[in-house]
Write an enzyme that holds these catalytic residues in place. Structure first.
Site, short mmCIF file in Angstrom:
data_model
loop_
_atom_site.label_atom_id
_atom_site.label_comp_id
_atom_site.label_asym_id
_atom_site.label_seq_id
_atom_site.Cartn_x
_atom_site.Cartn_y
_atom_site.Cartn_z
N PRO A 87 0.88 -1.30 -0.05
CA PRO A 87 0.08 0.05 0.04
C PRO A 87 0.85 1.27 0.00
O PRO A 87 1.67 1.43 0.64
CB PRO A 87 -0.85 -0.25 1.41
CG PRO A 87 -0.54 -1.73 1.70
CD PRO A 87 0.65 -1.94 1.30
N GLU A 88 0.59 2.19 -0.69
CA GLU A 88 1.09 3.29 -0.94
C GLU A 88 0.16 4.62 -0.48
O GLU A 88 -0.97 4.16 -0.03
CB GLU A 88 1.81 3.77 -2.34
CG GLU A 88 2.71 2.58 -2.76
CD GLU A 88 3.34 2.86 -4.16
OE1 GLU A 88 3.45 4.17 -4.52
OE2 GLU A 88 3.88 1.87 -4.78
#
Ligand SMILES: [Zn+2]
Length: 286
Positions: free
Chosen positions: A2-3
């Site tokens: 996840p960014e």
């Protein structure tokens, strides 16, 4: 992994759930999460009796605000790691495998944190301390904040001789960027991802800052990118993976010019570029 857009999607899901009650039960599995963290140092027991407030995000971190029984402001800091996700459930619903945290609210709902690969991290502490000390206190500027532009990005990075992609992944230079969006932004800005950052001129930093904003905002609109594990609070995968222009597309035609996209590996990370739109420069990059 996840960014920023994926973490933002989770944040919005928690906000939409309107969890404003008190926590009546905190359950934590026996498993440690990220290497180097310990269950004892998480201090999750401090959330017992606390009332939930706003949910914030900084870079790839969630910072959920709480007030404890004595009205001390607390922060629950969460990093989703590789595969961490939040979901809502009722107590009678069976817990998924790899559930590591359950927060039982006084309205009968539960918030559950599930993390199969256990690279995530959790921690509770005084809110002000959580906001100002590392890891959050060490983060670079927030790319979606109003003041973020090429000059701000350049101020953090223009001295660096490291390859540009590596600089963009440095959370102290700019917060929230991971490999997917770094690669996408370099393509959008028409800059070779492995050029030394010091060679970029102000106009190139401007283009890059704008490209970062664009790819991040576009991904948020699409509910994030799901290559493998990412799910939002409702359990849905993101849709942005279908709209990545270069990442994961080596050997396919560039959506801009039709040239065959080329994969590369640098510092142990893969990436993709268009040799026509992102030529390796000899001198400065304008
Ligand atoms: Zn191209």
């Amino acid at each position: 992994m996840p960014e920023l857009p994926e973490v933002e999607s989770v944040r919005r899901g928690l906000v939409e759930a309107k969890l404003h009650g008190r926590i009546v039960e905190v359950w934590r599995s026996n498993a440690t999460l990220r290497v180097g963290t310990s269950r004892a140092a998480e201090h999750l027991e401090r959330l017992e009796g606390a009332r939930a407030g706003e949910v914030h995000r900084r870079g790839k971190y969630l910072l959920w605000h709480f007030d404890d029984r004595k009205r001390h402001a607390l922060g629950l800091l969460v990093h989703l790691g590789m595969s961490g996700r939040f979901g809502l459930a009722l107590p009678e619903q069976p817990r998924a495998a790899h559930t590591h945290l359950v927060l039982g609210f006084d309205d009968g709902r539960e918030v559950r944190f599930v993390d199969p690969r256990r690279f995530g991290a959790l921690g509770v502490g005084p809110l002000e301390q959580m906001q100002t000390q590392p890891p959050i206190g060490a983060l670079g500027p927030e790319p979606l904040d109003a003041g973020f532009d090429g000059a701000q990005l350049a101020a953090q990075a223009r001295q660096s001789h490291r390859p540009l992609r590596e600089v963009l992944l440095d959370q102290q230079v700019v917060a929230g960027i991971g490999n997917i969006y770094a690669v996408e932004a370099c393509h959008r800005a028409g800059i070779h991802p492995l050029v030394g950052a010091y060679r970029l001129q102000p106009s190139a930093w401007d283009r890059l800052a704008e490209a970062l904003r664009f790819v991040l905002e576009h991904a948020i609109d699409n509910g994030g990118t799901t290559l493998r594990d990412f799910r939002d609070v409702s359990g849905h995968a993101g849709r942005n993976q279908d709209e990545l222009r270069v990442y994961g597309r080596a050997g396919k035609p560039c959506p801009g010019c039709g040239t065959t996209l080329v994969g590369f590996v640098n510092a142990g990370r893969s990436g993709v570029l268009c040799p026509r739109d992102q030529p390796r420069p000899r001198g400065h990059v304008r």
